[in-house]
Design a protein around this motif. Structure first.
Motif, PDB file in Angstrom:
ATOM      1  N   PRO A 126      54.316  50.507  55.013  1.00  0.00           N
ATOM      2  CA  PRO A 126      53.977  49.081  54.852  1.00  0.00           C
ATOM      3  C   PRO A 126      52.936  48.835  53.768  1.00  0.00           C
ATOM      4  CG  PRO A 126      53.895  49.701  57.168  1.00  0.00           C
ATOM      5  CD  PRO A 126      54.107  50.951  56.387  1.00  0.00           C
ATOM      6  N   PHE A 127      51.958  49.729  53.651  1.00  0.00           N
ATOM      7  CA  PHE A 127      50.912  49.510  52.652  1.00  0.00           C
ATOM      8  C   PHE A 127      51.470  49.665  51.242  1.00  0.00           C
ATOM      9  CE2 PHE A 127      47.270  50.381  49.990  1.00  0.00           C
ATOM     10  CZ  PHE A 127      46.393  49.391  50.400  1.00  0.00           C
ATOM     11  N   GLU A 128      52.316  50.661  51.033  1.00  0.00           N
ATOM     12  CA  GLU A 128      52.893  50.856  49.702  1.00  0.00           C
ATOM     13  C   GLU A 128      53.808  49.689  49.325  1.00  0.00           C
ATOM     14  OE1 GLU A 128      54.566  54.785  50.018  1.00  0.00           O
ATOM     15  OE2 GLU A 128      52.682  55.720  49.357  1.00  0.00           O
ATOM     16  N   LYS A 129      54.553  49.168  50.294  1.00  0.00           N
ATOM     17  CA  LYS A 129      55.387  47.992  50.017  1.00  0.00           C
ATOM     18  C   LYS A 129      54.514  46.783  49.678  1.00  0.00           C
ATOM     19  CE  LYS A 129      59.462  49.124  52.734  1.00  0.00           C
ATOM     20  NZ  LYS A 129      60.284  48.763  53.896  1.00  0.00           N
ATOM     21  N   PHE A 130      53.419  46.611  50.405  1.00  0.00           N
ATOM     22  CA  PHE A 130      52.500  45.511  50.156  1.00  0.00           C
ATOM     23  C   PHE A 130      51.879  45.652  48.765  1.00  0.00           C
ATOM     24  CE2 PHE A 130      48.171  43.640  50.670  1.00  0.00           C
ATOM     25  CZ  PHE A 130      48.556  42.328  50.880  1.00  0.00           C
ATOM     26  N   GLN A 131      51.513  46.868  48.433  1.00  0.00           N
ATOM     27  CA  GLN A 131      50.943  47.139  47.122  1.00  0.00           C
ATOM     28  C   GLN A 131      51.941  46.795  46.017  1.00  0.00           C
ATOM     29  OE1 GLN A 131      49.708  51.237  46.944  1.00  0.00           O
ATOM     30  NE2 GLN A 131      47.733  50.713  46.084  1.00  0.00           N
ATOM     31  N   LYS A 132      53.167  47.262  46.187  1.00  0.00           N
ATOM     32  CA  LYS A 132      54.197  47.078  45.158  1.00  0.00           C
ATOM     33  C   LYS A 132      54.635  45.618  45.030  1.00  0.00           C
ATOM     34  CE  LYS A 132      58.806  48.626  43.873  1.00  0.00           C
ATOM     35  NZ  LYS A 132      59.971  49.404  44.270  1.00  0.00           N
ATOM     36  N   SER A 133      54.809  44.941  46.148  1.00  0.00           N
ATOM     37  CA  SER A 133      55.364  43.587  46.095  1.00  0.00           C
ATOM     38  C   SER A 133      54.318  42.490  45.977  1.00  0.00           C
ATOM     39  CB  SER A 133      56.231  43.327  47.330  1.00  0.00           C
ATOM     40  OG  SER A 133      55.443  43.344  48.493  1.00  0.00           O
ATOM     41  N   PHE A 134      53.043  42.783  46.280  1.00  0.00           N
ATOM     42  CA  PHE A 134      52.028  41.735  46.237  1.00  0.00           C
ATOM     43  C   PHE A 134      50.816  42.087  45.376  1.00  0.00           C
ATOM     44  CE2 PHE A 134      48.280  39.532  47.950  1.00  0.00           C
ATOM     45  CZ  PHE A 134      48.675  38.222  47.720  1.00  0.00           C
ATOM     46  N   LEU A 135      50.166  43.200  45.672  1.00  0.00           N
ATOM     47  CA  LEU A 135      48.910  43.525  44.998  1.00  0.00           C
ATOM     48  C   LEU A 135      49.095  43.812  43.508  1.00  0.00           C
ATOM     49  CD1 LEU A 135      47.116  45.708  47.691  1.00  0.00           C
ATOM     50  CD2 LEU A 135      46.752  43.300  47.157  1.00  0.00           C
ATOM     51  N   VAL A 136      50.084  44.630  43.160  1.00  0.00           N
ATOM     52  CA  VAL A 136      50.294  44.964  41.750  1.00  0.00           C
ATOM     53  C   VAL A 136      50.676  43.726  40.943  1.00  0.00           C
ATOM     54  CG1 VAL A 136      51.737  46.299  40.157  1.00  0.00           C
ATOM     55  CG2 VAL A 136      50.748  47.402  42.171  1.00  0.00           C
ATOM     56  N   PRO A 137      51.646  42.897  41.409  1.00  0.00           N
ATOM     57  CA  PRO A 137      51.935  41.664  40.652  1.00  0.00           C
ATOM     58  C   PRO A 137      50.727  40.726  40.553  1.00  0.00           C
ATOM     59  CG  PRO A 137      53.721  42.118  42.177  1.00  0.00           C
ATOM     60  CD  PRO A 137      52.618  43.095  42.480  1.00  0.00           C
ATOM     61  N   LEU A 138      49.936  40.643  41.607  1.00  0.00           N
ATOM     62  CA  LEU A 138      48.736  39.810  41.576  1.00  0.00           C
ATOM     63  C   LEU A 138      47.746  40.324  40.529  1.00  0.00           C
ATOM     64  CD1 LEU A 138      47.208  37.442  42.952  1.00  0.00           C
ATOM     65  CD2 LEU A 138      46.224  39.153  44.479  1.00  0.00           C
ATOM     66  N   LEU A 139      47.533  41.612  40.506  1.00  0.00           N
ATOM     67  CA  LEU A 139      46.637  42.205  39.523  1.00  0.00           C
ATOM     68  C   LEU A 139      47.163  41.991  38.105  1.00  0.00           C
ATOM     69  CD1 LEU A 139      44.119  43.914  38.892  1.00  0.00           C
ATOM     70  CD2 LEU A 139      45.545  45.938  39.194  1.00  0.00           C
ATOM     71  N   ASN A 140      48.459  42.174  37.903  1.00  0.00           N
ATOM     72  CA  ASN A 140      49.046  41.967  36.579  1.00  0.00           C
ATOM     73  C   ASN A 140      48.900  40.515  36.127  1.00  0.00           C
ATOM     74  OD1 ASN A 140      49.781  44.646  36.434  1.00  0.00           O
ATOM     75  ND2 ASN A 140      51.873  44.283  37.140  1.00  0.00           N
ATOM     76  N   GLU A 141      49.105  39.587  37.031  1.00  0.00           N
ATOM     77  CA  GLU A 141      48.950  38.171  36.702  1.00  0.00           C
ATOM     78  C   GLU A 141      47.498  37.861  36.340  1.00  0.00           C
ATOM     79  OE1 GLU A 141      49.758  34.131  36.101  1.00  0.00           O
ATOM     80  OE2 GLU A 141      51.036  35.893  36.120  1.00  0.00           O
ATOM     81  N   GLU A 142      46.554  38.410  37.072  1.00  0.00           N
ATOM     82  CA  GLU A 142      45.137  38.188  36.777  1.00  0.00           C
ATOM     83  C   GLU A 142      44.774  38.771  35.411  1.00  0.00           C
ATOM     84  OE1 GLU A 142      41.296  36.863  37.072  1.00  0.00           O
ATOM     85  OE2 GLU A 142      43.023  36.311  38.295  1.00  0.00           O
ATOM     86  N   ARG A 143      45.268  39.950  35.127  1.00  0.00           N
ATOM     87  CA  ARG A 143      45.005  40.561  33.818  1.00  0.00           C
ATOM     88  C   ARG A 143      45.612  39.725  32.693  1.00  0.00           C
ATOM     89  NH1 ARG A 143      46.217  46.812  35.527  1.00  0.00           N
ATOM     90  NH2 ARG A 143      44.145  47.271  36.345  1.00  0.00           N
ATOM     91  N   ARG A 144      46.823  39.220  32.901  1.00  0.00           N
ATOM     92  CA  ARG A 144      47.478  38.381  31.901  1.00  0.00           C
ATOM     93  C   ARG A 144      46.659  37.126  31.643  1.00  0.00           C
ATOM     94  NH1 ARG A 144      50.069  33.968  31.601  1.00  0.00           N
ATOM     95  NH2 ARG A 144      50.179  33.637  33.827  1.00  0.00           N
ATOM     96  N   MET A 145      46.170  36.484  32.701  1.00  0.00           N
ATOM     97  CA  MET A 145      45.372  35.272  32.545  1.00  0.00           C
ATOM     98  C   MET A 145      44.057  35.562  31.817  1.00  0.00           C
ATOM     99  SD  MET A 145      46.195  33.457  36.225  1.00  0.00           S
ATOM    100  CE  MET A 145      44.755  32.456  36.176  1.00  0.00           C
ATOM    101  N   GLN A 146      43.426  36.680  32.143  1.00  0.00           N
ATOM    102  CA  GLN A 146      42.177  37.052  31.460  1.00  0.00           C
ATOM    103  C   GLN A 146      42.430  37.336  29.978  1.00  0.00           C
ATOM    104  OE1 GLN A 146      40.541  40.326  33.679  1.00  0.00           O
ATOM    105  NE2 GLN A 146      39.760  38.999  35.313  1.00  0.00           N
ATOM    106  N   ARG A 147      43.536  38.020  29.693  1.00  0.00           N
ATOM    107  CA  ARG A 147      43.875  38.319  28.300  1.00  0.00           C
ATOM    108  C   ARG A 147      44.121  37.026  27.521  1.00  0.00           C
ATOM    109  NH1 ARG A 147      48.092  41.301  29.127  1.00  0.00           N
ATOM    110  NH2 ARG A 147      49.579  39.628  28.842  1.00  0.00           N
ATOM    111  N   GLU A 148      44.870  36.082  28.121  1.00  0.00           N
ATOM    112  CA  GLU A 148      45.127  34.800  27.467  1.00  0.00           C
ATOM    113  C   GLU A 148      43.826  34.035  27.229  1.00  0.00           C
ATOM    114  OE1 GLU A 148      47.980  32.708  29.850  1.00  0.00           O
ATOM    115  OE2 GLU A 148      49.634  34.021  29.232  1.00  0.00           O
ATOM    116  N   GLU A 149      42.916  34.086  28.179  1.00  0.00           N
ATOM    117  CA  GLU A 149      41.634  33.402  28.027  1.00  0.00           C
ATOM    118  C   GLU A 149      40.821  34.030  26.898  1.00  0.00           C
ATOM    119  OE1 GLU A 149      38.778  30.623  28.440  1.00  0.00           O
ATOM    120  OE2 GLU A 149      40.719  30.630  29.457  1.00  0.00           O
ATOM    121  N   ARG A 150      40.807  35.373  26.824  1.00  0.00           N
ATOM    122  CA  ARG A 150      40.101  36.054  25.727  1.00  0.00           C
ATOM    123  C   ARG A 150      40.707  35.694  24.376  1.00  0.00           C
ATOM    124  NH1 ARG A 150      40.410  40.478  29.200  1.00  0.00           N
ATOM    125  NH2 ARG A 150      42.067  41.385  27.954  1.00  0.00           N
ATOM    126  N   GLU A 151      42.041  35.653  24.328  1.00  0.00           N
ATOM    127  CA  GLU A 151      42.720  35.302  23.074  1.00  0.00           C
ATOM    128  C   GLU A 151      42.435  33.865  22.674  1.00  0.00           C
ATOM    129  OE1 GLU A 151      46.814  36.248  23.849  1.00  0.00           O
ATOM    130  OE2 GLU A 151      46.474  38.409  23.650  1.00  0.00           O
TER     131      GLU A 151
END
Length: 160
Positions: A126-151
């Motif tokens: 369950p934790f690996e599924k949660f990581q793959k389907s929720f945490l990793v996409p959330l982290l990627n989205e946050e990184r994308r938003m931070q990168r766009e803000e820096r740019e």
């Protein structure tokens, strides 16, 4: 719409009202708020007072533990919700036994990739599924938003 028109005519809000306008302000207010109150009363979900004020009723966070049953709240996949059995989720006692059994079995070469205790238990899947389907996409989205803000700041400042 007909009911609303009739109520507005009754309380004297329409120009062609022939009804006497002898409603008190309190009655007028009650008649005007009646549709909203009716929808709220019959359509909105009803909550037990304990559900809204006691923390142990708020089992919405993944991997929290129910105080009476000791069952761990695990996230489920929407596609598999029909086959989900809440009585098959791990309990604290079961997890403790799994950790003890793992330690008693000793280390093997397959244990090199195990860094956390949850990886030694039935919470691993369950934790690996949660990581793959929720945490990793959330982290990627946050990184994308931070990168766009820096740019955007770099473009404003002329710092390319």
């Amino acid at each position: 719409d007909e009911l609303k028109t009739a109520l507005l005519t009754f309380i004297g809000k329409s120009g062609n009202s022939k009804a006497p306008k002898n409603l008190s302000n309190a009655d007028r207010s009650r008649v005007e708020s009646w549709p909203v109150e009716t929808v709220f009363k019959y359509v909105y979900p009803r909550l037990d007072i304990n559900v809204s004020k006691m923390q142990n009723h708020l089992l919405k966070s993944p991997f929290c533990v129910h105080p009476k049953t000791g069952r761990v709240c695990v996230p489920i996949e929407v596609s598999n919700f029909a086959s989900f059995d809440p009585f098959q989720v791990p309990t604290l006692g079961q997890l403790m036994k799994e950790l003890d059994d793992f330690e008693a079995a000793g280390k093997s070469e397959n244990d090199a990739d195990i860094s956390f205790d949850w990886q030694k238990t039935s919470l691993k899947e369950p934790f690996e599924k949660f990581q793959k389907s929720f945490l990793v996409p959330l982290l990627n989205e946050e990184r994308r938003m931070q990168r766009e803000e820096r740019e955007k700041r770099a473009a404003v400042m002329g710092d390319f």
